[in-house]
Design an enzyme around this catalytic site. Sequence first.
Site: not given
Length: 315
Positions: A284, A294
């Site tokens: 990933h 974020r």
Amino acid sequence: MAPQRRGPPRVPEGNSAAERRHANSTKKDRLPQEAQRTWLRIVALGVSLALVTFLLWSSAGIDDDVAEVVAHRGEVLEGRFIEVPCSEDYDGHRRFEGCTPRKCGRGVTDIVITREEAEQIRRIAEKGLSLGGSDGGASILDLHSGALSVGKHFVNLYRYFGDKIQTIFSEEDFQLYRDIRQKVQLTIAEAFGIRASLLYLTKPTFFSRINSTEAQTAHDEYWHAHVDKVTYGSFDYTSLLYLSDYLEDFGGGRFVFMEEGSNKTVEPRAGRVSFFTSGSENLHRVEKVLWGTRYAITIAFTCNPDHGIEDPVLT
């Protein structure tokens, strides 16, 4: 002598004839100029449309190699689980019966942690990170080891700030942290059919704050594809609790499971828990954050008690 015959006297050319020729000439010159201006307007319009499209694309954080969104930000998922074949990564490590992954996959849920809890634990991250912060786009706060990004380096916040920590965090903060860790641990155990008591919290477990600031060190380059079991040998199960919302608090920054020909992406949502087995079956990466900030917390678990760590304690 016969008189010479003469034609009518030549009348000097009037202004009207000259003007007609000048007008015709000007009109001929004007035609290419008008065509050129029309062409330039068309080109400018095309460039403008392309720029607007690019900006919209960028602001949305779209990644053109992502084929499928498995969890949209606007969804509230009770639970979604995708099983995938286990990789051989676990074979090179000591196996623990009843815990080491035999069933591999990835899951997402929005009902384990409430948005209110996510907002509360985000405030813990904000308080800790207010003591430092990376010069680049990625800052880390690890309440277990005390690691905190400061400039281009890390410091131990417990040693660096000493008794001041008591005025930054409260015992309620650390209790909430422990409660959330336990909820995530139970969720993983249930999804993979193992006993929660066989899972041990492992390092690194940490808060992350990511923005669009240019990377200053290798630690800021969070977007590279990786396998957690390879990067951190102790990891068997990885989880992320998102503390901010995709496209509201930030653009880009989606989580991408990389698969040949069909990547799968998770859009962050405050309170959303994403979890997966840590081997190569779940290669990933995270998209670059394009705007905004974020927040998330990575909570990792191991089957090996020798690699376990305790919950942080405010002393």
